[in-house]
Design an enzyme around this catalytic site. Structure first.
Site, PDB file in Angstrom:
ATOM      1  N   ASP A   1      42.023  41.233  39.356  1.00 46.32           N
ATOM      2  CA  ASP A   1      42.226  41.033  37.916  1.00 46.32           C
ATOM      3  C   ASP A   1      41.364  42.014  37.123  1.00 46.32           C
ATOM      4  O   ASP A   1      40.649  41.632  36.192  1.00 46.32           O
ATOM      5  CB  ASP A   1      41.899  39.590  37.534  1.00 46.32           C
ATOM      6  CG  ASP A   1      42.443  39.200  36.156  1.00 46.32           C
ATOM      7  OD1 ASP A   1      43.398  39.845  35.685  1.00 46.32           O
ATOM      8  OD2 ASP A   1      41.908  38.247  35.558  1.00 46.32           O
TER       9      ASP A   1
ATOM     10  N   LYS B   1      40.520  44.485  34.364  1.00 44.00           N
ATOM     11  CA  LYS B   1      40.976  44.697  32.986  1.00 44.00           C
ATOM     12  C   LYS B   1      39.742  44.854  32.107  1.00 44.00           C
ATOM     13  O   LYS B   1      38.621  44.527  32.527  1.00 44.00           O
ATOM     14  CB  LYS B   1      41.822  43.522  32.508  1.00 44.00           C
ATOM     15  CG  LYS B   1      41.119  42.163  32.555  1.00 44.00           C
ATOM     16  CD  LYS B   1      42.055  41.043  32.132  1.00 44.00           C
ATOM     17  CE  LYS B   1      41.373  39.678  32.241  1.00 44.00           C
ATOM     18  NZ  LYS B   1      42.277  38.571  31.858  1.00 44.00           N
ATOM     19  N   PRO B   2      39.905  45.366  30.880  1.00 32.92           N
ATOM     20  CA  PRO B   2      38.734  45.584  30.015  1.00 32.92           C
ATOM     21  C   PRO B   2      37.920  44.320  29.780  1.00 32.92           C
ATOM     22  O   PRO B   2      36.690  44.379  29.700  1.00 32.92           O
ATOM     23  CB  PRO B   2      39.357  46.093  28.710  1.00 32.92           C
ATOM     24  CG  PRO B   2      40.634  46.743  29.134  1.00 32.92           C
ATOM     25  CD  PRO B   2      41.137  45.918  30.277  1.00 32.92           C
ATOM     26  N   ALA B   3      38.591  43.173  29.659  1.00 32.22           N
ATOM     27  CA  ALA B   3      37.880  41.931  29.382  1.00 32.22           C
ATOM     28  C   ALA B   3      36.974  41.503  30.517  1.00 32.22           C
ATOM     29  O   ALA B   3      36.082  40.677  30.316  1.00 32.22           O
ATOM     30  CB  ALA B   3      38.882  40.814  29.074  1.00 32.22           C
ATOM     31  N   ASN B   4      37.178  42.060  31.714  1.00 32.48           N
ATOM     32  CA  ASN B   4      36.346  41.708  32.866  1.00 32.48           C
ATOM     33  C   ASN B   4      35.318  42.785  33.173  1.00 32.48           C
ATOM     34  O   ASN B   4      34.816  42.875  34.302  1.00 32.48           O
ATOM     35  CB  ASN B   4      37.224  41.442  34.095  1.00 32.48           C
ATOM     36  CG  ASN B   4      37.920  40.101  34.010  1.00 32.48           C
ATOM     37  OD1 ASN B   4      37.505  39.229  33.250  1.00 32.48           O
ATOM     38  ND2 ASN B   4      38.994  39.938  34.768  1.00 32.48           N
TER      39      ASN B   4
ATOM     40  N   ASP C   1      34.109  38.291  36.757  1.00 30.48           N
ATOM     41  CA  ASP C   1      35.232  37.390  36.992  1.00 30.48           C
ATOM     42  C   ASP C   1      35.944  37.696  38.310  1.00 30.48           C
ATOM     43  O   ASP C   1      37.018  38.298  38.337  1.00 30.48           O
ATOM     44  CB  ASP C   1      36.229  37.435  35.837  1.00 30.48           C
ATOM     45  CG  ASP C   1      37.226  36.283  35.905  1.00 30.48           C
ATOM     46  OD1 ASP C   1      37.175  35.512  36.889  1.00 30.48           O
ATOM     47  OD2 ASP C   1      38.052  36.150  34.991  1.00 30.48           O
TER      48      ASP C   1
END
Length: 211
Positions: free
Chosen positions: A20, A22-25, A38
């Site tokens: 997973d 992605k920028p948010a992680n 995460d």
């Protein structure tokens, strides 16, 4: 992005796929270090996940069996999850690179299934269509990272690091200057939120620290 690629290479060397990316992680520390977070969807290499999806690439994915964020998800993770390996993270990191430079996801579709099918079937958007200052070798690296077929991507994150480090960025290229406007960011981050919970940090600040 290079820092993230190095971190993921270490995870892969230990037999772990993040699943997973992605920028948010990705978190940016005060000293400029990018930390990948995460690992809730991480899996061990050579250990396939139980799934009720068919092995035929034409089979439509079951939304209840998909784990990940569809705007950054490689086609095999949705349609052939038993084939997922470290190259899935390479795809997701390529999607992240595109987002950090443009402020947009590759395919901002309204519906989840439309997004999954776009990642499987549609040509990848050109980085240079939005970032005219992006050099051709960076375009080539990004395009290979997000190839629909895992076999067409880089074979390892080590190769990704080497390719990114070899990119010759012109003096006029400033990764903090994105084509993103506040309205574009709000629109595209809303699309990402439909795909799963996310809180994105500043794209330009993450890119500056990661390159």
């Amino acid at each position: 992005i290079i820092q993230a690629a190095r971190g993921l290479h270490y995870a892969h060397s230990q037999g772990v796929v993040h699943g997973d990316v992605k920028p948010a992680n990705m978190l940016l520390s005060q000293d400029g270090t990018v930390k990948i977070t995460d690992l809730g969807l991480a899996r061990l290499l050579n250990h396939s996940l139980p799934t009720d999806l068919g092995s035929d690439a034409a089979t439509l994915p079951n939304p209840h069996a998909i784990a990940g964020t569809v705007s950054f998800m490689p086609p095999e993770q949705a349609f052939r999850p038993d084939e997922v390996d470290h190259r899935a993270d390479i795809y997701s990191l390529g999607c992240t690179l595109y987002f950090l430079l443009t402020g947009r996801v590759l395919f901002p579709e309204e519906k989840m299934l439309a997004t999954l099918l776009a990642h499987r079937d549609r040509p990848r958007p050109l980085l240079q269509a939005i970032r005219a200052d992006a050099p051709p070798d960076l375009e080539a690296v990004y395009q290979r990272m997000v190839a629909p077929l895992a076999a067409d991507r880089y074979g390892s994150m080590a190769e990704v690091v080497e390719a990114l480090e070899a990119c010759e960025l012109p003096d006029t290229f400033d990764p903090s200057i994105s084509a993103m406007t506040s309205s574009h960011f709000n629109e595209d981050s809303s699309t990402m939120l439909k795909d799963g919970p996310t809180t994105c940090m500043s794209a330009s600040s993450l890119l500056l620290a990661a390159t």
